[in-house]
Enzyme design. Sequence first.
Site, PDB file in Angstrom:
ATOM      1  N   THR A 120      43.915 -23.326  24.451  1.00  0.00           N
ATOM      2  CA  THR A 120      43.466 -22.417  23.393  1.00  0.00           C
ATOM      3  C   THR A 120      43.033 -21.118  24.062  1.00  0.00           C
ATOM      4  O   THR A 120      42.079 -21.107  24.840  1.00  0.00           O
ATOM      5  CB  THR A 120      42.283 -23.045  22.619  1.00  0.00           C
ATOM      6  N   LEU A 153      45.659 -31.784  18.962  1.00  0.00           N
ATOM      7  CA  LEU A 153      45.199 -33.170  19.108  1.00  0.00           C
ATOM      8  C   LEU A 153      43.676 -33.241  19.133  1.00  0.00           C
ATOM      9  O   LEU A 153      42.990 -32.294  19.512  1.00  0.00           O
ATOM     10  CB  LEU A 153      45.802 -33.822  20.353  1.00  0.00           C
ATOM     11  N   GLY A 257      26.575 -35.148   8.705  1.00  0.00           N
ATOM     12  CA  GLY A 257      26.040 -35.824   9.893  1.00  0.00           C
ATOM     13  C   GLY A 257      25.120 -34.926  10.678  1.00  0.00           C
ATOM     14  O   GLY A 257      24.411 -34.082  10.110  1.00  0.00           O
ATOM     15  N   CYS A 264      35.483 -28.083  21.806  1.00  0.00           N
ATOM     16  CA  CYS A 264      36.381 -27.144  21.115  1.00  0.00           C
ATOM     17  C   CYS A 264      35.707 -26.297  20.035  1.00  0.00           C
ATOM     18  O   CYS A 264      35.712 -25.067  20.125  1.00  0.00           O
ATOM     19  CB  CYS A 264      37.546 -27.905  20.508  1.00  0.00           C
TER      20      CYS A 264
HETATM   21  C1  UGA Z   1      39.143 -30.537  17.347  1.00  0.00           C
HETATM   22  C2  UGA Z   1      40.220 -30.424  16.274  1.00  0.00           C
HETATM   23  O1  UGA Z   1      40.026 -31.422  15.275  1.00  0.00           O
HETATM   24  C3  UGA Z   1      41.617 -30.599  16.883  1.00  0.00           C
HETATM   25  O2  UGA Z   1      42.611 -30.403  15.883  1.00  0.00           O
HETATM   26  C4  UGA Z   1      41.797 -29.565  18.003  1.00  0.00           C
HETATM   27  O3  UGA Z   1      43.038 -29.738  18.664  1.00  0.00           O
HETATM   28  C5  UGA Z   1      40.692 -29.737  19.029  1.00  0.00           C
HETATM   29  O4  UGA Z   1      39.404 -29.580  18.375  1.00  0.00           O
HETATM   30  C6  UGA Z   1      40.858 -28.671  20.085  1.00  0.00           C
HETATM   31  O5  UGA Z   1      40.697 -27.499  19.764  1.00  0.00           O
HETATM   32  O6  UGA Z   1      41.306 -28.998  21.185  1.00  0.00           O
HETATM   33  P1  UGA Z   1      37.951 -32.592  18.626  1.00  0.00           P
HETATM   34  O7  UGA Z   1      36.968 -31.576  19.107  1.00  0.00           O
HETATM   35  O8  UGA Z   1      38.563 -33.534  19.599  1.00  0.00           O
HETATM   36  O9  UGA Z   1      39.195 -31.872  17.883  1.00  0.00           O
HETATM   37  O10 UGA Z   1      37.224 -33.522  17.541  1.00  0.00           O
HETATM   38  P2  UGA Z   1      37.085 -33.544  15.946  1.00  0.00           P
HETATM   39  O11 UGA Z   1      37.575 -34.829  15.451  1.00  0.00           O
HETATM   40  O12 UGA Z   1      37.614 -32.335  15.316  1.00  0.00           O
HETATM   41  O13 UGA Z   1      35.497 -33.541  15.795  1.00  0.00           O
HETATM   42  C7  UGA Z   1      34.712 -32.410  16.167  1.00  0.00           C
HETATM   43  C8  UGA Z   1      33.263 -32.617  15.781  1.00  0.00           C
HETATM   44  O14 UGA Z   1      33.116 -32.588  14.357  1.00  0.00           O
HETATM   45  C9  UGA Z   1      32.681 -33.965  16.230  1.00  0.00           C
HETATM   46  O15 UGA Z   1      31.393 -33.732  16.752  1.00  0.00           O
HETATM   47  C10 UGA Z   1      32.594 -34.775  14.947  1.00  0.00           C
HETATM   48  O16 UGA Z   1      31.552 -35.726  14.964  1.00  0.00           O
HETATM   49  C11 UGA Z   1      32.336 -33.683  13.917  1.00  0.00           C
HETATM   50  N1  UGA Z   1      32.760 -34.059  12.549  1.00  0.00           N
HETATM   51  C12 UGA Z   1      34.059 -34.279  12.271  1.00  0.00           C
HETATM   52  C13 UGA Z   1      31.797 -34.177  11.552  1.00  0.00           C
HETATM   53  O17 UGA Z   1      30.588 -33.965  11.766  1.00  0.00           O
HETATM   54  N2  UGA Z   1      32.208 -34.499  10.276  1.00  0.00           N
HETATM   55  C14 UGA Z   1      33.504 -34.726   9.966  1.00  0.00           C
HETATM   56  O18 UGA Z   1      33.798 -35.010   8.783  1.00  0.00           O
HETATM   57  C15 UGA Z   1      34.457 -34.618  10.993  1.00  0.00           C
END
Ligand code: UGA
Length: 436
Positions: A120, A153, A257, A264
Amino acid sequence: MNITIIGTGYVGLVAGACFAKAGHNVISIDKNPEIITHLNNLKLPIFEPNLQKLVNKSFKENRLKFSNSYKEGCKNKIIFICVDTPSKENGKADLTNLKKVLNSLIKYIKPGTILITKSTVPVGTNNFIKEFFKKKISNPAMNLKFCSNPEFLREGSAVKDFLKPERIIIGCDSPAGRNIMKKIYSSLDKNFSKKIIYMSITSAELSKYAANAFLATKISFVNEIAKISDSVGANMHEIKMTLGSDSRIGNQFLDAGLGFGGSCFPKDLKALISLEKKFKLEPSIINSVFELNNSQINYFYAKIKKFYGQSLKNKNICLWGLSFKPNTDDIRESMAIQLVKKLSPKVKNIRLHDPVANNKAETELCLLNNLEFFDDMYSALDNADCLIIATEWEIFSTAKINKLYGLKDRIIFDARNVLDAKQLEKYNIIYKGIGC
Ligand code: UGA
């Protein structure tokens, strides 16, 4: 095809393993010799479901190699750059590692190579890369091609996301480059060519930031609604069903949450804010998303403090979940870790458990002297007054009620809304979620 991947983090290692699975010959390059030695002994630097199996297979079948040598990497004419771009103090993305890669490539890069940026990177970086090579290698016969191919991802489901992407973004200004990219991705799955969206390099770069910022906005939005829900006595599970059943809203990223963490979202929001400032734009939404996220820990802490008052300082707390999200041992910008740092000076003792992140957390939290780590989630509950759930590992949602019954104060603070409040209340266990 012969492919080189530079960087063996979440994006690079997963991309390399998946391209090798599709039958390509992949060389993964990392500047860190220790990482390469470990990888050559099949020891991965990260925990990611199914990655080990994939790496083992391709490595043994000689389709995946690990090396420090740029000379070796540049034998291939398809090179993906997957190095990290962390935040600098001022919020801008730090391109030091990317620039080191470019300098290492100059000497060996072959004519006709396509250089694909998967990291990124700030808008304008691919143009910078183009200019860099134009200046350093003036020979027009080099005919280098450039492409922005941002990765979407998620940690914890990285292999699955890579092999089943919803879209593949290809920002490339030459037809030849677009064709190579189409061939690479079609080799993973013949239907992938339908998932490719071609665009300009600049749009591809901005797309990645826009997607992450939108997802982060959704999370801060539901966290704000959850606070209202707490105040009026509504239930976020029910509100989520209402929001999620509207296809215009979508049913994901609606879980209230502790806020978002990880390597990221926080970094990319900061980079977007700094880009807006550069163009004298007002980052009003993104700033608010960030501020809301930063205040979420205090909101949750206030719930605990309100329940216990002054007696909080005598409490023996059990806390489950330390990684920034489930299915990963990554604790970077983990809200759970921040919560432990905030709670530690205010309570007697904290008994911690995470299914895979205990070791990393223990190193990060080594200066706090009232913490104990447990490999078994139920052992962490022994003699605890209350339980806090800080990361939504699936195993926590099926916790045995008879074990929870032993909590001295019979109270659970569930920062990820994973437990069933009604069922717990049947057993006289008090339940405090976020917005429910
Ligand atoms: C995120 C994006 O979802 C990916 O598409 C992207 O490729 C990636 O960043 C990146 O830029 O490389 P990631 O950081 O691995 O992925 O994890 P997520 O699943 O997006 O979760 C991020 C945060 O949001 C976590 O702390 C999670 O607990 C929180 N979250 C997620 C919530 O608090 N509520 C939700 O409903 C979903």
